[in-house]
Write an enzyme that holds these catalytic residues in place. Structure first.
Site: not given
Ligand code: NAD
Length: 286
Positions: A9, A73, A172, A182
């Site tokens: 990710g 993926d 989250y 959300y």
């Molecule tokens: P991000 O966009 O950096 O990361 C999400 C990643 O998931 C992306 O790189 C995307 O390409 C990848 N992705 C999506 N579908 C995919 C698939 N089928 N296979 C492989 N990769 C896939 O955003 P982020 O916010 O850093 O998210 C990372 C984690 O943190 C997630 O689980 C998100 O729910 C969690 N999170 C984020 C927040 C926030 O406010 N940003 C808060 C709490 C938790």
């Protein structure tokens, strides 16, 4: 001996996955990443052209090195699962071995084993819709991409994880408290992920002495969060209401991840660890 981490990710330098990679690299780990197939090209190109060089800087002045980038993926476990329209899609066609099982096989062939597995990915195609307006397809897609993807990753990487190793995911608070907006089944997906963290901690602990935890992170302006549509409001809300009135930096989550996968956390497993400036503890803002 240095540890080896696989971080699923990472596709730019704005998200939690990138920050976790940096904290683990700063602690001496070798970094492998899994990048979503449709985002792979631009991520590799940007890296190569030096677009991330500033944010690759580690505390000691050196630049984080990503030893290898694997296409991934996480919605597909093996080639038999991939529908024809995806196989022939031009964003996927030039790429191979990107299902979860194949990615784990590739890492095994290249490196033999890993010590740390990080899941930092989520996707909910209907995230902007209230749960009452979410379709079955959208709900199941959110759970597939955001929850089962972790079960699948751990299942396929566990056999190549060294005993004493550790795994984390990102969750989250919308899993346990109402966060209007959300939607799309994403709150449900995070509830599943947290419950699975406990069950997987038991199974992976008994099977291979692997620890499994999840970080409940506060709001960060990542690419995924911007797609939800109200990330600025979430950040403002936290600033106004959390015990610590500062913006959360991705590094704070990265550093917690580095602690959780280190021997310093050797008795912590099956836990949801809040890294949110304490917002989860509030009952009423003031
Ligand atoms: P991000 O966009 O950096 O990361 C999400 C990643 O998931 C992306 O790189 C995307 O390409 C990848 N992705 C999506 N579908 C995919 C698939 N089928 N296979 C492989 N990769 C896939 O955003 P982020 O916010 O850093 O998210 C990372 C984690 O943190 C997630 O689980 C998100 O729910 C969690 N999170 C984020 C927040 C926030 O406010 N940003 C808060 C709490 C938790």
């Amino acid at each position: 001996k240095g540890k080896r981490a696989f971080i699923a990710g990472v596709a730019d330098d704005n998200g939690y996955g990138w920050a976790i990679a940096k904290s683990l690299a700063a602690a001496g780990a070798e970094i492998l990443v899994g990048t979503w197939v449709p985002a792979l090209n631009i991520f590799e190109t940007s890296l190569r052209r030096g677009k991330f060089d500033e944010s690759r800087a580690l505390p000691d002045g050196s630049l984080m090195k990503i030893t290898k980038i694997y296409p991934l993926d996480a919605v597909y476990d093996n080639p038999e699962d991939v529908p024809e329209d995806v196989k022939t899609n031009k964003r996927y066609a030039g790429c191979s071995n990107w299902t979860v099982q194949e990615a784990a096989e590739s890492v095994k062939q290249d490196f033999g084993s890993i010590d740390i597995l990080v899941h930092s990915l989520a996707n909910g195609p209907e995230v902007t819709k209230p749960l009452l307006e979410t379709s079955r397809k959208g709900y199941l897609a959110a759970v597939s991409a955001s929850s089962y993807s972790y079960v699948s990753l751990l299942k396929h990487f566990l056999p190549i994880m060294n005993p004493g190793g550790s795994s984390i995911s990102l969750t989250y608070i919308a899993s346990e408290r109402i966060i209007p907006g959300y939607g799309g089944g994403m709150s449900s997906a995070k509830a599943a992920l947290e419950s699975d963290t406990r069950v997987l901690a038991f199974e992976a602990g008994r099977k291979r002495k692997i620890r499994v935890n999840t970080i409940s992170a506060g709001p960060l302006r990542s690419r995924a969060a911007k797609a939800i549509g109200f990330i600025d409001m979430m950040i403002e809300y936290s600033l106004a209401n959390a015990p610590l009135q500062k913006e959360l930096s991705a590094d704070e989550v990265g550093n917690t991840a580095a602690f959780l996968v280190s021997p310093l956390a050797s008795a912590i497993t099956g836990a949801v660890i809040y890294v949110d400036n304490g917002l989860n503890a509030m009952g009423m803002g003031l």
